[in-house]
Design a protein around this motif. Structure first.
Motif, PDB file in Angstrom:
ATOM      1  N   GLU A 160       0.835  -1.199   0.000  1.00  0.00           N
ATOM      2  CA  GLU A 160       0.000   0.000   0.000  1.00  0.00           C
ATOM      3  C   GLU A 160       0.869   1.248   0.000  1.00  0.00           C
ATOM      4  N   TYR A 161       1.990   1.180   0.708  1.00  0.00           N
ATOM      5  CA  TYR A 161       2.899   2.325   0.839  1.00  0.00           C
ATOM      6  C   TYR A 161       4.279   1.956   0.289  1.00  0.00           C
ATOM      7  N   ALA A 162       4.873   2.883  -0.464  1.00  0.00           N
ATOM      8  CA  ALA A 162       6.261   2.756  -0.895  1.00  0.00           C
ATOM      9  C   ALA A 162       6.895   4.137  -0.778  1.00  0.00           C
ATOM     10  N   VAL A 163       7.955   4.226   0.019  1.00  0.00           N
ATOM     11  CA  VAL A 163       8.634   5.506   0.251  1.00  0.00           C
ATOM     12  C   VAL A 163      10.085   5.362  -0.168  1.00  0.00           C
ATOM     13  N   ALA A 164      10.536   6.231  -1.053  1.00  0.00           N
ATOM     14  CA  ALA A 164      11.890   6.138  -1.612  1.00  0.00           C
ATOM     15  C   ALA A 164      12.708   7.367  -1.246  1.00  0.00           C
ATOM     16  N   PHE A 165      13.925   7.143  -0.756  1.00  0.00           N
ATOM     17  CA  PHE A 165      14.864   8.217  -0.445  1.00  0.00           C
ATOM     18  C   PHE A 165      15.800   8.417  -1.633  1.00  0.00           C
ATOM     19  N   HIS A 166      15.931   9.676  -2.071  1.00  0.00           N
ATOM     20  CA  HIS A 166      16.750  10.028  -3.229  1.00  0.00           C
ATOM     21  C   HIS A 166      17.595  11.259  -2.930  1.00  0.00           C
ATOM     22  N   GLY A 167      18.550  11.528  -3.805  1.00  0.00           N
ATOM     23  CA  GLY A 167      19.310  12.768  -3.785  1.00  0.00           C
ATOM     24  C   GLY A 167      18.849  13.670  -4.917  1.00  0.00           C
ATOM     25  N   THR A 168      19.089  14.969  -4.772  1.00  0.00           N
ATOM     26  CA  THR A 168      18.757  15.922  -5.830  1.00  0.00           C
ATOM     27  C   THR A 168      19.927  16.882  -6.043  1.00  0.00           C
ATOM     28  N   CYS A 169      19.843  17.627  -7.131  1.00  0.00           N
ATOM     29  CA  CYS A 169      20.858  18.637  -7.446  1.00  0.00           C
ATOM     30  C   CYS A 169      20.422  20.020  -6.977  1.00  0.00           C
ATOM     31  N   THR A 170      19.284  20.132  -6.327  1.00  0.00           N
ATOM     32  CA  THR A 170      18.765  21.422  -5.884  1.00  0.00           C
ATOM     33  C   THR A 170      18.701  21.456  -4.366  1.00  0.00           C
ATOM     34  N   GLN A 171      18.517  22.638  -3.820  1.00  0.00           N
ATOM     35  CA  GLN A 171      18.392  22.796  -2.378  1.00  0.00           C
ATOM     36  C   GLN A 171      17.013  22.345  -1.914  1.00  0.00           C
ATOM     37  N   ASN A 172      16.916  22.105  -0.616  1.00  0.00           N
ATOM     38  CA  ASN A 172      15.671  21.730   0.039  1.00  0.00           C
ATOM     39  C   ASN A 172      15.288  20.270  -0.216  1.00  0.00           C
ATOM     40  N   VAL A 173      14.219  19.875   0.419  1.00  0.00           N
ATOM     41  CA  VAL A 173      13.725  18.503   0.355  1.00  0.00           C
ATOM     42  C   VAL A 173      12.441  18.509  -0.455  1.00  0.00           C
ATOM     43  N   GLN A 174      12.410  17.736  -1.515  1.00  0.00           N
ATOM     44  CA  GLN A 174      11.262  17.705  -2.419  1.00  0.00           C
ATOM     45  C   GLN A 174      10.430  16.454  -2.135  1.00  0.00           C
ATOM     46  N   ILE A 175       9.124  16.640  -1.943  1.00  0.00           N
ATOM     47  CA  ILE A 175       8.228  15.515  -1.666  1.00  0.00           C
ATOM     48  C   ILE A 175       7.344  15.294  -2.881  1.00  0.00           C
ATOM     49  N   GLY A 176       7.643  14.243  -3.639  1.00  0.00           N
ATOM     50  CA  GLY A 176       6.866  13.926  -4.833  1.00  0.00           C
ATOM     51  C   GLY A 176       6.248  12.544  -4.731  1.00  0.00           C
ATOM     52  N   GLY A 177       5.753  12.059  -5.863  1.00  0.00           N
ATOM     53  CA  GLY A 177       5.134  10.745  -5.902  1.00  0.00           C
ATOM     54  C   GLY A 177       3.638  10.831  -6.146  1.00  0.00           C
ATOM     55  N   GLN A 178       3.030   9.663  -6.328  1.00  0.00           N
ATOM     56  CA  GLN A 178       1.604   9.592  -6.631  1.00  0.00           C
ATOM     57  C   GLN A 178       0.718   9.516  -5.391  1.00  0.00           C
ATOM     58  N   ALA A 179       1.301   9.551  -4.215  1.00  0.00           N
ATOM     59  CA  ALA A 179       0.498   9.522  -2.994  1.00  0.00           C
ATOM     60  C   ALA A 179      -0.437  10.723  -2.960  1.00  0.00           C
ATOM     61  N   PRO A 180      -1.602  10.603  -2.313  1.00  0.00           N
ATOM     62  CA  PRO A 180      -2.503  11.753  -2.180  1.00  0.00           C
ATOM     63  C   PRO A 180      -1.775  12.944  -1.562  1.00  0.00           C
ATOM     64  N   GLU A 181      -2.171  14.131  -1.955  1.00  0.00           N
ATOM     65  CA  GLU A 181      -1.500  15.327  -1.455  1.00  0.00           C
ATOM     66  C   GLU A 181      -1.538  15.392   0.071  1.00  0.00           C
ATOM     67  N   SER A 182      -2.622  14.952   0.678  1.00  0.00           N
ATOM     68  CA  SER A 182      -2.721  15.004   2.137  1.00  0.00           C
ATOM     69  C   SER A 182      -1.621  14.194   2.804  1.00  0.00           C
ATOM     70  N   PHE A 183      -1.275  13.055   2.216  1.00  0.00           N
ATOM     71  CA  PHE A 183      -0.212  12.229   2.786  1.00  0.00           C
ATOM     72  C   PHE A 183       1.152  12.870   2.551  1.00  0.00           C
TER      73      PHE A 183
END
Length: 257
Positions: A160-183
């Motif tokens: 039901e849940y899959a959470v993936a930790f990644h690196g980015t080339c930009t500042q801050n922490v980006q929360i993406g994915g197909q999960a509902p916005e509330s989650f």
């Protein structure tokens, strides 16, 4: 890369970055230096150009099937790791080791906090002298079950849940994915709470544009039936606050697994 068949021959065509990997020792890269190498690109045209014909051996198995982490580090190799808990949630670190440093430690930390409540999968890639990202990075949307046998095994379970930790080339922490916005908002707010406690300059935000990461093939979205979450973090956040961020994610998941 793409494969073509031409008059009985099999041809593999690639962009500059892919060709440069075939002659990695003779290629200069932007942003090389230490092991924390992000978003590199060839500094000049790849030594192997469009007109060259080079014989290569193509093996769909990307990871080494037998080495442990210490052996992979010593031999500049790439391995899978993880644990199948038979739970409704899986924690992912598709680019661990020195590819996107600390992401594997974050996933392992969540797993240690939640125990049998979550399954765990990731990879660890190494290259002495730097350049593990160049050598081993495969976008999670391109990760094939044929190339990652343990991932194929993990994918047989429905999460039901899959959470993936990644690196980015930009500042801050980006929360993406197909999960509902509330989650995703809940994840964002939990991370911001710990970053504020640490007086960190970085903040978590809902991902937009390329950081929205809502494509069906992105690994977290592929494995989750309802809540796929992609967490992209800059180097500083991972290096200085990686464990706190992982703990915040575990706290959100705790009541759901």
């Amino acid at each position: 890369m793409r494969e073509e068949k031409n008059e009985g021959e099999q041809l593999v065509r690639s962009n500059d970055a892919g060709r440069a990997r075939l002659d990695i020792a003779n290629t200069s890269w932007v942003q090389t230096g230490d092991r924390r190498l992000f978003c590199p690109r060839p500094q000049q045209d790849a030594p192997i150009n469009d007109e060259d014909e080079t014989a290569i051996e193509v093996d769909p198995m990307v990871v080494h099937p037998e080495l442990d982490e210490s052996e992979a580090r010593e031999q500049n190799e790439y391995i899978e790791f993880g644990d199948q808990a038979g739970s409704n949630a899986i924690i992912l670190a598709p680019h661990g080791g020195d590819v996107q440093p600390e992401t594997d430690r974050q996933a392992e930390h969540v797993s240690s906090l939640l125990g049998e409540g979550v399954s765990l999968w990731g990879t660890k890639g190494y290259r002495k002298g730097g350049g593990a990202f160049i050598r081993w990075y495969v976008p999670s949307y391109n990760m094939s079950y044929t190339s990652y046998p343990f991932l194929a095994e993990m994918a047989e379970t429905e999460y039901e849940y899959a959470v993936a930790f990644h690196g980015t080339c930009t500042q801050n922490v980006q929360i993406g994915g197909q999960a509902p916005e509330s989650f995703r908002v809940e994840i964002r707010d939990a991370i911001n709470s710990v970053l504020e406690e640490k007086d960190a300059q970085q903040r978590a935000v809902l991902g937009t544009g390329e950081h929205r990461v809502d494509g069906d093939n992105t690994l977290a979205n592929r494995l989750a039936t309802r809540c796929g979450v992609w967490i992209g973090q800059d180097e500083t956040t991972r290096a200085e606050h990686g464990e706190e961020v992982a703990t915040a994610v575990a706290d959100v998941l705790d009541s759901r697994v």
